[in-house]
Design a protein around this motif. Structure first.
Motif, PDB file in Angstrom:
ATOM      1  N   GLN A  56      -7.736  -0.338  -9.556  1.00  0.00           N
ATOM      2  CA  GLN A  56      -8.774  -0.516  -8.528  1.00  0.00           C
ATOM      3  C   GLN A  56      -8.355  -1.584  -7.516  1.00  0.00           C
ATOM      4  O   GLN A  56      -8.537  -1.415  -6.304  1.00  0.00           O
ATOM      5  CB  GLN A  56     -10.094  -0.892  -9.195  1.00  0.00           C
ATOM      6  N   ASN A  57      -7.767  -2.673  -8.011  1.00  0.00           N
ATOM      7  CA  ASN A  57      -7.285  -3.722  -7.112  1.00  0.00           C
ATOM      8  C   ASN A  57      -6.145  -3.211  -6.236  1.00  0.00           C
ATOM      9  O   ASN A  57      -6.055  -3.543  -5.051  1.00  0.00           O
ATOM     10  CB  ASN A  57      -6.812  -4.938  -7.919  1.00  0.00           C
ATOM     11  N   ALA A  66      -7.577  -1.124  -3.504  1.00  0.00           N
ATOM     12  CA  ALA A  66      -8.230  -1.970  -2.499  1.00  0.00           C
ATOM     13  C   ALA A  66      -7.197  -2.617  -1.577  1.00  0.00           C
ATOM     14  O   ALA A  66      -7.391  -2.670  -0.353  1.00  0.00           O
ATOM     15  CB  ALA A  66      -9.062  -3.035  -3.191  1.00  0.00           C
ATOM     16  N   LYS A  67      -6.089  -3.074  -2.136  1.00  0.00           N
ATOM     17  CA  LYS A  67      -5.042  -3.697  -1.328  1.00  0.00           C
ATOM     18  C   LYS A  67      -4.366  -2.669  -0.414  1.00  0.00           C
ATOM     19  O   LYS A  67      -4.009  -2.972   0.725  1.00  0.00           O
ATOM     20  CB  LYS A  67      -3.996  -4.352  -2.235  1.00  0.00           C
ATOM     21  N   LEU A  92      -5.829  -0.077   0.839  1.00  0.00           N
ATOM     22  CA  LEU A  92      -6.784   0.177   1.913  1.00  0.00           C
ATOM     23  C   LEU A  92      -6.733  -0.947   2.949  1.00  0.00           C
ATOM     24  O   LEU A  92      -6.734  -0.688   4.163  1.00  0.00           O
ATOM     25  CB  LEU A  92      -8.199   0.304   1.343  1.00  0.00           C
ATOM     26  N   GLU A  93      -6.660  -2.194   2.460  1.00  0.00           N
ATOM     27  CA  GLU A  93      -6.566  -3.327   3.376  1.00  0.00           C
ATOM     28  C   GLU A  93      -5.306  -3.250   4.232  1.00  0.00           C
ATOM     29  O   GLU A  93      -5.327  -3.551   5.429  1.00  0.00           O
ATOM     30  CB  GLU A  93      -6.570  -4.638   2.585  1.00  0.00           C
TER      31      GLU A  93
END
Length: 315
Positions: free
Chosen positions: A298-299, A302-303, A305-306
């Motif tokens: 999940q992390n 998220a990274k 996507l960033e």
């Protein structure tokens, strides 16, 4: 003082090595009728703690029963209740449970395993509640070398590393090594500090994990996978991501249901300069599949996507 027979000692070591499934399996095999005496109590306490580490709070209660007269078991059950309250966002209830946990110190006999386990769970809950200084005091690591409760010292070292006090963590480790040099948790403390310090200390961390992964008690089974993961992390930190990836692949063959290993392989593959695009794509696909079950995945998502958003902002 609780007598640690060979079977119970093995169950304890499986827990210390994060081989939680193996710990639970062995404990249930050797205490099939629940808590009958002090020996079965200790075995099932480690099984319950392993269940909590796997996120199975109900399993922990099942192994020990919902109500227990033993302070050691009560600390495990209360810690499970504390986590459940925190997960619900019920801070008031969590604080009430923490008070109950702290009250157990009054009934646990100092110097006994029960007192050590009770103190450990209080420290863990206090740290989770952002009461770091108090947690270290309860664990007995506020002044280097004052505690001989090894689980408490190990947790204290973890907390000190988490707050970037490597100097104090090393003092606790060196003090513990004076009286417990050959004990498993002392070896792990050396490895944890080595990974944080880097340089030559990382090489020593690798040696610790390599030796432990070859132990006859866990070698060539799923129980050795967590130690193999530590070894792979050390290899990657030493600038050897390809060897680390090989280690993780071997670990994955021993535990094919471990989604964390899939994520770790994807992360390490990104560090390998010779990783093919086909390998990267395959690992990325596996990471997406693991996302619902893995915090690391999940992390990672998220990274990613960033990063995509940052690139798009410059387009």
């Amino acid at each position: 003082m609780t007598t640690m027979d060979p079977v119970t000692f093995e169950i304890q070591n499986l827990y210390y090595q994060n081989a939680y499934k193996g710990c639970i399996s062995s404990a249930l095999k050797h205490a099939p009728n629940g808590v009958q005496d002090e020996t079965s109590l200790v075995r099932l306490v480690y099984a319950a703690r392993a269940a909590i580490s796997l996120g199975d709070l109900q399993g922990a209660r099942q192994y020990l029963g919902d109500d227990s007269e033993y302070p050691m078991a009560m600390s495990v059950l209360l810690y499970a209740d504390f986590l459940e309250a925190q997960n619900r966002g019920d801070n008031k209830e969590a604080l009430g449970i923490l008070e109950q946990l702290e009250s157990l110190l009054d009934v646990a006999e100092p110097g006994e395993l029960a007192a050590e386990v009770v103190r450990y769970h209080i420290g863990l809950a206090l740290f989770a509640n952002d009461e770091t200084e108090k947690a270290l005091e309860v664990l007995g690591v506020a002044n280097a070398g004052t505690s001989r409760e090894l689980e408490c010292v190990a947790l204290g070292v973890h907390i000190l590393l988490a707050i970037h006090r490597v100097d104090l963590a090393e003092k606790e480790y060196l003090a513990a090594r004076q009286w417990g040099d050959d004990l498993l948790l002392v070896q792990f403390m050396e490895a944890w500090i080595g990974l944080v310090r880097g340089g030559r200390a990382t090489q020593q961390a690798y040696y610790v994990y390599d030796e432990l992964s070859q132990s006859s008690a866990v070698a060539h089974s799923a129980n050795t996978v967590p130690t193999m993961l530590g070894k792979a992390v050390a290899q990657a930190a030493l600038g050897e991501p390809r060897q680390a990836l090989t280690e993780l692949r071997e670990a994955a063959e021993l535990d094919q249901e471990n989604t964390t290993l899939t994520c770790d392989q994807a992360a390490i593959a990104a560090l390998c300069s010779d990783t093919t695009q086909e390998e990267r794509t395959a690992f990325a696909d596996q990471m997406k599949l693991a996302a619902p079950y893995s915090e690391l995945a999940q992390n990672w998502a998220a990274k990613e996507l960033e990063l995509d958003e940052a690139i798009a902002s410059f387009a």
